[in-house]
Design a protein around this motif. Structure first.
Motif, PDB file in Angstrom:
ATOM      1  N   ALA A  27       0.834  -1.204   0.000  1.00  0.00           N
ATOM      2  CA  ALA A  27       0.000   0.000   0.000  1.00  0.00           C
ATOM      3  C   ALA A  27       0.869   1.255   0.000  1.00  0.00           C
ATOM      4  O   ALA A  27       2.042   1.221   0.362  1.00  0.00           O
ATOM      5  CB  ALA A  27      -0.907   0.010   1.224  1.00  0.00           C
ATOM      6  N   LEU A  28       0.278   2.362  -0.438  1.00  0.00           N
ATOM      7  CA  LEU A  28       0.909   3.670  -0.301  1.00  0.00           C
ATOM      8  C   LEU A  28       0.268   4.362   0.884  1.00  0.00           C
ATOM      9  O   LEU A  28      -0.964   4.395   1.017  1.00  0.00           O
ATOM     10  CB  LEU A  28       0.679   4.519  -1.558  1.00  0.00           C
ATOM     11  CG  LEU A  28       1.562   4.247  -2.745  1.00  0.00           C
ATOM     12  CD1 LEU A  28       1.179   5.161  -3.900  1.00  0.00           C
ATOM     13  CD2 LEU A  28       3.022   4.429  -2.404  1.00  0.00           C
ATOM     14  N   ILE A  29       1.097   4.921   1.744  1.00  0.00           N
ATOM     15  CA  ILE A  29       0.612   5.660   2.909  1.00  0.00           C
ATOM     16  C   ILE A  29       0.851   7.144   2.644  1.00  0.00           C
ATOM     17  O   ILE A  29       1.965   7.554   2.297  1.00  0.00           O
ATOM     18  CB  ILE A  29       1.350   5.220   4.195  1.00  0.00           C
ATOM     19  CG1 ILE A  29       1.213   3.712   4.401  1.00  0.00           C
ATOM     20  CG2 ILE A  29       0.847   5.999   5.398  1.00  0.00           C
ATOM     21  CD1 ILE A  29      -0.215   3.226   4.568  1.00  0.00           C
ATOM     22  N   ILE A  30      -0.185   7.949   2.796  1.00  0.00           N
ATOM     23  CA  ILE A  30      -0.113   9.386   2.562  1.00  0.00           C
ATOM     24  C   ILE A  30      -0.307  10.077   3.904  1.00  0.00           C
ATOM     25  O   ILE A  30      -1.337   9.892   4.557  1.00  0.00           O
ATOM     26  CB  ILE A  30      -1.191   9.829   1.556  1.00  0.00           C
ATOM     27  CG1 ILE A  30      -1.021   9.039   0.254  1.00  0.00           C
ATOM     28  CG2 ILE A  30      -1.136  11.330   1.318  1.00  0.00           C
ATOM     29  CD1 ILE A  30      -2.221   9.047  -0.637  1.00  0.00           C
ATOM     30  N   ARG A  31       0.692  10.859   4.311  1.00  0.00           N
ATOM     31  CA  ARG A  31       0.642  11.554   5.600  1.00  0.00           C
ATOM     32  C   ARG A  31       0.580  13.050   5.356  1.00  0.00           C
ATOM     33  O   ARG A  31       1.284  13.581   4.500  1.00  0.00           O
ATOM     34  CB  ARG A  31       1.872  11.229   6.431  1.00  0.00           C
ATOM     35  CG  ARG A  31       1.994   9.768   6.765  1.00  0.00           C
ATOM     36  CD  ARG A  31       3.229   9.476   7.594  1.00  0.00           C
ATOM     37  NE  ARG A  31       3.457   8.047   7.722  1.00  0.00           N
ATOM     38  CZ  ARG A  31       2.835   7.264   8.585  1.00  0.00           C
ATOM     39  NH1 ARG A  31       1.951   7.782   9.409  1.00  0.00           N
ATOM     40  NH2 ARG A  31       3.091   5.972   8.619  1.00  0.00           N
ATOM     41  N   GLY A  32      -0.264  13.720   6.113  1.00  0.00           N
ATOM     42  CA  GLY A  32      -0.379  15.163   5.968  1.00  0.00           C
ATOM     43  C   GLY A  32      -1.363  15.744   6.954  1.00  0.00           C
ATOM     44  O   GLY A  32      -1.648  15.153   7.995  1.00  0.00           O
ATOM     45  N   LYS A  33      -1.866  16.930   6.608  1.00  0.00           N
ATOM     46  CA  LYS A  33      -2.848  17.614   7.445  1.00  0.00           C
ATOM     47  C   LYS A  33      -4.003  18.083   6.574  1.00  0.00           C
ATOM     48  O   LYS A  33      -3.806  18.551   5.457  1.00  0.00           O
ATOM     49  CB  LYS A  33      -2.230  18.825   8.140  1.00  0.00           C
ATOM     50  CG  LYS A  33      -1.273  18.456   9.238  1.00  0.00           C
ATOM     51  CD  LYS A  33      -0.866  19.674  10.022  1.00  0.00           C
ATOM     52  CE  LYS A  33       0.034  19.253  11.170  1.00  0.00           C
ATOM     53  NZ  LYS A  33       0.373  20.386  12.008  1.00  0.00           N
ATOM     54  N   ILE A  34      -5.203  17.972   7.113  1.00  0.00           N
ATOM     55  CA  ILE A  34      -6.404  18.454   6.444  1.00  0.00           C
ATOM     56  C   ILE A  34      -6.715  19.842   6.995  1.00  0.00           C
ATOM     57  O   ILE A  34      -6.667  20.060   8.214  1.00  0.00           O
ATOM     58  CB  ILE A  34      -7.588  17.494   6.679  1.00  0.00           C
ATOM     59  CG1 ILE A  34      -7.281  16.135   6.080  1.00  0.00           C
ATOM     60  CG2 ILE A  34      -8.865  18.062   6.090  1.00  0.00           C
ATOM     61  CD1 ILE A  34      -8.337  15.096   6.341  1.00  0.00           C
ATOM     62  N   PHE A  35      -7.016  20.770   6.107  1.00  0.00           N
ATOM     63  CA  PHE A  35      -7.321  22.160   6.469  1.00  0.00           C
ATOM     64  C   PHE A  35      -6.206  22.788   7.297  1.00  0.00           C
ATOM     65  O   PHE A  35      -6.444  23.674   8.110  1.00  0.00           O
ATOM     66  CB  PHE A  35      -8.658  22.268   7.206  1.00  0.00           C
ATOM     67  CG  PHE A  35      -9.816  21.733   6.411  1.00  0.00           C
ATOM     68  CD1 PHE A  35     -10.194  22.330   5.226  1.00  0.00           C
ATOM     69  CD2 PHE A  35     -10.520  20.629   6.845  1.00  0.00           C
ATOM     70  CE1 PHE A  35     -11.252  21.840   4.490  1.00  0.00           C
ATOM     71  CE2 PHE A  35     -11.587  20.129   6.126  1.00  0.00           C
ATOM     72  CZ  PHE A  35     -11.955  20.741   4.932  1.00  0.00           C
ATOM     73  N   GLY A  36      -4.973  22.301   7.129  1.00  0.00           N
ATOM     74  CA  GLY A  36      -3.830  22.875   7.816  1.00  0.00           C
ATOM     75  C   GLY A  36      -3.767  22.586   9.301  1.00  0.00           C
ATOM     76  O   GLY A  36      -2.879  23.079   9.987  1.00  0.00           O
TER      77      GLY A  36
END
Length: 71
Positions: A27-36
């Motif tokens: 799988a690809l894991i995508i890490r980040g933030k929603i709406f900052g």
């Protein structure tokens, strides 16, 4: 400056900031933030990637081939 990618809505407002894309098994894991603000981890499986390709028509596939070379 850290590498990151922003995903924008139709009004060019930030929906998500992607900070890292990495492999975890198949799988690809995508890490980040929603709406900052809200941290998020999303998983893209091979089955879901195939489902995404089934949503594309030939015109969009041709556009994607040239997408990275556009301004």
């Amino acid at each position: 400056m850290k590498k990151q990618m922003k995903i924008l809505d139709a009004q060019d407002k930030e929906l998500m900031t992607v900070r890292k894309i990495e492999r975890e098994g198949n799988a690809l894991i995508i890490r980040g933030k929603i709406f900052g603000a809200m941290p998020m981890v999303a998983k893209l499986t091979p089955a879901e990637a195939r489902a995404a390709f089934s949503l594309l028509d030939m015109k969009t596939i041709l556009f994607l081939l040239s997408f990275l070379f556009r301004r």
